[in-house]
Design an enzyme around this catalytic site. Structure first.
Site, PDB file in Angstrom:
ATOM      1  N   ARG A  77       0.798  -1.222   0.000  1.00 52.50           N
ATOM      2  CA  ARG A  77       0.000   0.000   0.000  1.00 52.50           C
ATOM      3  C   ARG A  77       0.835   1.279   0.000  1.00 52.50           C
ATOM      4  O   ARG A  77       0.601   2.185  -0.802  1.00 52.50           O
ATOM      5  CB  ARG A  77      -0.933   0.039   1.234  1.00 52.50           C
ATOM      6  CG  ARG A  77      -2.235  -0.642   1.030  1.00 52.50           C
ATOM      7  CD  ARG A  77      -2.734  -1.213   2.339  1.00 52.50           C
ATOM      8  NE  ARG A  77      -1.883  -2.336   2.672  1.00 52.50           N
ATOM      9  CZ  ARG A  77      -2.117  -3.583   2.262  1.00 52.50           C
ATOM     10  NH1 ARG A  77      -3.195  -3.857   1.617  1.00 52.50           N
ATOM     11  NH2 ARG A  77      -1.272  -4.570   2.527  1.00 52.50           N
ATOM     12  N   THR A  78       1.806   1.369   0.915  1.00 54.61           N
ATOM     13  CA  THR A  78       2.521   2.636   1.051  1.00 54.61           C
ATOM     14  C   THR A  78       3.304   2.946  -0.222  1.00 54.61           C
ATOM     15  O   THR A  78       3.197   4.042  -0.777  1.00 54.61           O
ATOM     16  CB  THR A  78       3.455   2.607   2.284  1.00 54.61           C
ATOM     17  OG1 THR A  78       2.681   2.188   3.401  1.00 54.61           O
ATOM     18  CG2 THR A  78       4.051   3.966   2.564  1.00 54.61           C
ATOM     19  N   LYS A 105      25.932  -4.369  -2.180  1.00 54.39           N
ATOM     20  CA  LYS A 105      27.400  -4.323  -2.288  1.00 54.39           C
ATOM     21  C   LYS A 105      28.011  -3.698  -1.038  1.00 54.39           C
ATOM     22  O   LYS A 105      29.212  -3.470  -0.980  1.00 54.39           O
ATOM     23  CB  LYS A 105      27.807  -3.483  -3.507  1.00 54.39           C
ATOM     24  CG  LYS A 105      27.288  -4.003  -4.822  1.00 54.39           C
ATOM     25  CD  LYS A 105      27.759  -3.076  -5.945  1.00 54.39           C
ATOM     26  CE  LYS A 105      27.146  -3.460  -7.266  1.00 54.39           C
ATOM     27  NZ  LYS A 105      27.421  -2.446  -8.299  1.00 54.39           N
ATOM     28  N   ARG A 126      11.449   3.950   3.403  1.00 55.08           N
ATOM     29  CA  ARG A 126      11.073   3.019   4.479  1.00 55.08           C
ATOM     30  C   ARG A 126      12.305   2.211   4.834  1.00 55.08           C
ATOM     31  O   ARG A 126      12.999   1.702   3.954  1.00 55.08           O
ATOM     32  CB  ARG A 126       9.952   2.085   4.026  1.00 55.08           C
ATOM     33  CG  ARG A 126       9.722   0.950   4.999  1.00 55.08           C
ATOM     34  CD  ARG A 126       8.506   0.113   4.678  1.00 55.08           C
ATOM     35  NE  ARG A 126       7.287   0.857   4.920  1.00 55.08           N
ATOM     36  CZ  ARG A 126       6.067   0.315   4.831  1.00 55.08           C
ATOM     37  NH1 ARG A 126       5.929  -0.966   4.489  1.00 55.08           N
ATOM     38  NH2 ARG A 126       5.000   1.033   5.075  1.00 55.08           N
ATOM     39  N   HIS A 156       5.254   6.224  11.517  1.00 54.35           N
ATOM     40  CA  HIS A 156       4.778   6.071  10.133  1.00 54.35           C
ATOM     41  C   HIS A 156       3.765   7.203   9.924  1.00 54.35           C
ATOM     42  O   HIS A 156       2.555   6.990   9.901  1.00 54.35           O
ATOM     43  CB  HIS A 156       4.120   4.698   9.993  1.00 54.35           C
ATOM     44  CG  HIS A 156       3.822   4.267   8.583  1.00 54.35           C
ATOM     45  ND1 HIS A 156       3.875   5.120   7.511  1.00 54.35           N
ATOM     46  CD2 HIS A 156       3.459   3.057   8.086  1.00 54.35           C
ATOM     47  CE1 HIS A 156       3.551   4.442   6.409  1.00 54.35           C
ATOM     48  NE2 HIS A 156       3.303   3.193   6.736  1.00 54.35           N
TER      49      HIS A 156
HETATM   50  C1  NCD Z   1       2.017  -0.943   8.264  1.00 55.94           C
HETATM   51  C2  NCD Z   1       3.502  -0.705   8.366  1.00 55.94           C
HETATM   52  O1  NCD Z   1       4.263  -0.941   7.432  1.00 55.94           O
HETATM   53  O2  NCD Z   1       3.903  -0.230   9.438  1.00 55.94           O
HETATM   54  N1  NCD Z   1       1.574  -1.134   6.953  1.00 55.94           N
HETATM   55  C3  NCD Z   1       1.289  -0.046   6.169  1.00 55.94           C
HETATM   56  O3  NCD Z   1       2.124   0.786   5.904  1.00 55.94           O
HETATM   57  N2  NCD Z   1       0.026   0.074   5.745  1.00 55.94           N
HETATM   58  C4  NCD Z   1       1.520  -1.979   9.207  1.00 55.94           C
HETATM   59  C5  NCD Z   1       2.088  -3.362   9.159  1.00 55.94           C
HETATM   60  O4  NCD Z   1       2.995  -3.685   8.400  1.00 55.94           O
HETATM   61  O5  NCD Z   1       1.585  -4.183   9.922  1.00 55.94           O
END
Ligand code: NCD
Length: 350
Positions: A77-78, A105, A126, A156
């Site tokens: 999703r993100t 590397k 991320r 997040h």
């Molecule tokens: C979450 C995350 O990555 O922190 N997912 C997301 O971004 N929608 C929650 C999760 O991974 O459980």
């Protein structure tokens, strides 16, 4: 009032109702967002949602704008909603998967981001190591906005923004007559979405989601409780926010006189030191249609940042209170709003 906030030794701009405060700024923490900042973002997201993201709007970006999505952890999703957001605003994206970059590397995160900053106009990052965003920002040569798409188990923020947007949309027309209860359920130790959400909601609930007050209930298995620093950060602000801790979901729900927003999270298997430790808490809670029926009057809405594993049964999906798929959809509008503010073509004139 100061226009910056210092977090982990890094000075970051406050993101307010003035669009110029967002322009070319990094978005690393919910502590940067003011109530007016939330309003301007949500107004934009709403316009984009009504427009069904199909045609051009005043928020379109320069077609040469390039957004890098750099992911050192899995994401559906993100990553995809940021990419879709860039494209729907008329811009472009490039995706960097750490398994296929020079990370393999031995290149450091800072060097990789410095490289990408040469090519892209913003970097959506991320990383599994908590504090990565701040170590990247310490590197002065990285002069492009950094957007936190998941910083270890810390924060997040863009997920919290879309969560609060969803609460606002789902509650629209419900009025301000009640105190709102947010019940966070599951792995609250590793759940960075919860850490960002409760801190954002604590400061903005009254004016943004039309609540008279806020009670936050944390319900987690032993060992996966919400970190103390998150609870203290809310306490220190002296807000009218009550925080309560539970292990038993039934007890948490029975002790809720008003309506409850249930925010379910998965137990984050990948963050456990061993499979045995994970097995001990796996399947601790399951929200199913029976529970929703039993607490018909209490549970107003069910949210989940997704992905779900087994903590929400699929028999909940058709219940009108199951808002998690709409929440996922809202991610696109909110991330379009974020990119349109940070990467706008020019300064806004008032
Ligand atoms: C979450 C995350 O990555 O922190 N997912 C997301 O971004 N929608 C929650 C999760 O991974 O459980």
């Amino acid at each position: 009032m100061s226009s910056t906030v210092t977090l982990n030794g890094i000075e970051l701009p406050l993101l307010t109702g003035d669009p110029n405060t967002w322009l070319r700024s990094s978005l690393v923490s919910v502590h940067q967002i003011t109530t007016d900042g939330l309003r301007i973002l949500f107004d934009r997201a709403s316009v984009l949602q009504q427009n069904n993201v199909s045609s051009s709007t005043a928020f379109d970006l320069d077609p040469k704008t390039l957004v890098a999505t750099v992911f050192y952890e899995a994401s559906t999703r993100t990553a995809c909603s940021f990419q879709a957001a860039a494209v729907k605003l008329g811009a472009q994206f490039m995706h960097v998967d750490s398994n296929h970059s020079s990370t393999t590397k031995g290149e450091t995160l800072s060097d990789t981001i410095q490289c990408l900053a040469c090519y892209a106009d913003a970097i959506v990052l991320r990383h599994p190591t908590t504090g990565s965003m701040y170590s990247v920002l310490q590197q002065q040569r990285i002069n492009k906005p950094l957007i936190n798409a998941g910083d270890g188990i810390a924060e997040h923020p863009t997920q919290a923004l879309l969560d609060v947007y969803t609460i606002q949309k789902e509650r629209s027309g419900k009025g301000m007559d009640e105190t709102m209860t947010l019940l966070c359920l599951g792995d609250l130790k590793h759940g960075r979405t919860v850490h960002s959400l409760v801190q954002l909601l604590a400061t903005t609930a009254e004016s943004v989601v039309w609540s008279k007050g806020l009670t936050i209930k944390y319900c987690a298995p032993k060992g996966l409780e919400i970190p103390d620093h998150v609870v203290h950060a809310i306490q220190e602000k002296n807000l009218k926010v009550v925080q309560e801790h539970y292990e038993d979901l039934d007890v948490a729900l029975k002790n809720s006189p008003g309506k409850v927003i249930l925010y379910v999270t998965r137990i984050q298997r990948e963050r456990f030191p061993s499979e045995t430790a994970f097995e001990a808490v796996k399947g601790s809670y399951v929200v199913d249609a029976k529970l929703l029926k039993q607490y018909n009057e209490t549970i107003e809405m069910v949210l989940h940042p997704l992905p779900r594993v087994d903590e929400i049964a699929t028999d909940v999906d058709e219940d009108p209170r199951a808002a998690y798929f709409r929440q996922m959809q809202n991610g696109l509008y909110v991330r379009m709003g974020i990119l349109s503010l940070i990467l706008a073509k020019a300064k806004a004139t008032s």
